[in-house]
Design a protein around this motif. Structure first.
Motif, PDB file in Angstrom:
ATOM      1  N   LYS A 291       0.837  -1.189   0.000  1.00  0.00           N
ATOM      2  CA  LYS A 291       0.000   0.000   0.000  1.00  0.00           C
ATOM      3  C   LYS A 291       0.879   1.248   0.000  1.00  0.00           C
ATOM      4  N   GLU A 292       0.484   2.237  -0.773  1.00  0.00           N
ATOM      5  CA  GLU A 292       1.120   3.549  -0.725  1.00  0.00           C
ATOM      6  C   GLU A 292       0.080   4.527  -0.193  1.00  0.00           C
TER       7      GLU A 292
ATOM      8  N   HIS B 121      -0.983  10.124  -1.456  1.00  0.00           N
ATOM      9  CA  HIS B 121      -1.042   8.811  -2.102  1.00  0.00           C
ATOM     10  C   HIS B 121      -1.988   7.924  -1.296  1.00  0.00           C
TER      11      HIS B 121
ATOM     12  N   ARG C 121      -1.526  -0.522  -9.305  1.00  0.00           N
ATOM     13  CA  ARG C 121      -0.647   0.255 -10.178  1.00  0.00           C
ATOM     14  C   ARG C 121      -1.102   0.065 -11.614  1.00  0.00           C
TER      15      ARG C 121
ATOM     16  N   SER D 283       6.841   7.729  -8.216  1.00  0.00           N
ATOM     17  CA  SER D 283       7.246   7.953  -6.831  1.00  0.00           C
ATOM     18  C   SER D 283       8.172   6.821  -6.420  1.00  0.00           C
TER      19      SER D 283
ATOM     20  N   VAL E 270       7.620   4.521  -4.307  1.00  0.00           N
ATOM     21  CA  VAL E 270       6.869   3.278  -4.129  1.00  0.00           C
ATOM     22  C   VAL E 270       6.264   2.791  -5.432  1.00  0.00           C
ATOM     23  N   CYS E 271       5.810   3.720  -6.263  1.00  0.00           N
ATOM     24  CA  CYS E 271       5.094   3.373  -7.498  1.00  0.00           C
ATOM     25  C   CYS E 271       5.681   4.157  -8.663  1.00  0.00           C
TER      26      CYS E 271
ATOM     27  N   GLN F  90       2.939   7.205 -11.809  1.00  0.00           N
ATOM     28  CA  GLN F  90       2.041   8.052 -11.036  1.00  0.00           C
ATOM     29  C   GLN F  90       1.197   8.975 -11.910  1.00  0.00           C
TER      30      GLN F  90
END
Length: 232
Positions: free
Chosen positions: A109-110, A137, A142, A155, A157-158, A161
């Motif tokens: 999770k972000e 976020h 994704r 980002s 984490v992902c 974006q």
């Protein structure tokens, strides 16, 4: 006055600070709560702009939430006709799917406020006001970048974006629209998710208190830039 239709999935995930910006730019908007509204008679091409907001469901779950099939069809038709679409979180994931890209769980999770990093693509300039601003976020899935689109940001984490397609379509995985006050609705609406993730309400509130004023101004600038480019 130009018209904006806003697809909303849960009441507390609304336009937030972007509502005032739309009015200031000469747009009149109204919400359609898609889980409880029949979309069969909706004209996909009528509104000047379609905004598709977020929600706590998967963009892939048409079986559990059949209205998503209608949303996808509407988004797909608008994009095919190059009619303006802005998607936020779930909305961006639905846009990606409508363009043939995959949406899948990240395995993490972000959730919380953090920066994005803009890509080197010239089209990323529309997001330049957000380059040094923590954004909100709140996702576990994704999207892949559609073949026809341009990756605009990522980002830590992902990696994906934001993306754009021409001047008419902008998909944002993050949330630029949430105010400090508006976040309180999210903390209630997503209480179970936050508890399972072991996240601190106090920390999220502190992050919001620090970032929200700057984020609201930057989000206004991004929205204005995007709306302006629709007419160039």
């Amino acid at each position: 006055m130009k018209t904006v239709v806003v697809f909303r999935h849960v009441p507390f995930e609304d336009l937030g600070t972007l509502g005032d910006t739309l009015h200031e730019c000469g747009y009149q908007y109204h919400y359609i709560d898609t889980p409880i509204t029949a979309l069969a008679t909706f004209d996909p091409l009528h509104a000047d702009v379609l905004i598709v907001l977020g929600g706590p469901i998967s963009a892939n779950d048409e079986t559990g939430y059949p209205f998503l099939s209608q949303e996808l069809a509407i988004i797909r038709q608008r994009l095919a006709q190059q009619r303006p679409v802005l998607g936020i979180c779930l909305g961006a994931q639905l846009m990606a799917r409508a363009l043939g890209a995959r949406v899948a769980p990240m395995g993490v999770k972000e959730i919380g406020y953090g920066p994005i990093q803009l890509s080197s693509a010239p089209q990323a300039a529309v997001l330049a006001p957000l380059s040094d601003i923590p954004v909100l976020h709140w996702h576990g899935d994704r999207f892949e970048i559609p073949d026809s689109a341009i990756r605009l940001a990522g980002s830590q984490v992902c990696d994906n974006q934001a993306f754009s397609l021409g001047k008419h379509a902008l998909g944002l995985q993050f949330h630029p629209e949430v105010s400090q006050t508006g976040l309180e609705g999210w903390l209630v609406g997503h209480a179970c998710e936050l508890e399972l993730a072991g996240l601190s309400l106090g920390e999220l509130r502190q992050q919001a208190a620090h970032a929200s004023a700057s984020l609201a101004l930057a989000a206004q600038q991004v929205m204005t830039r995007w709306l302006d480019q629709l007419h160039t």
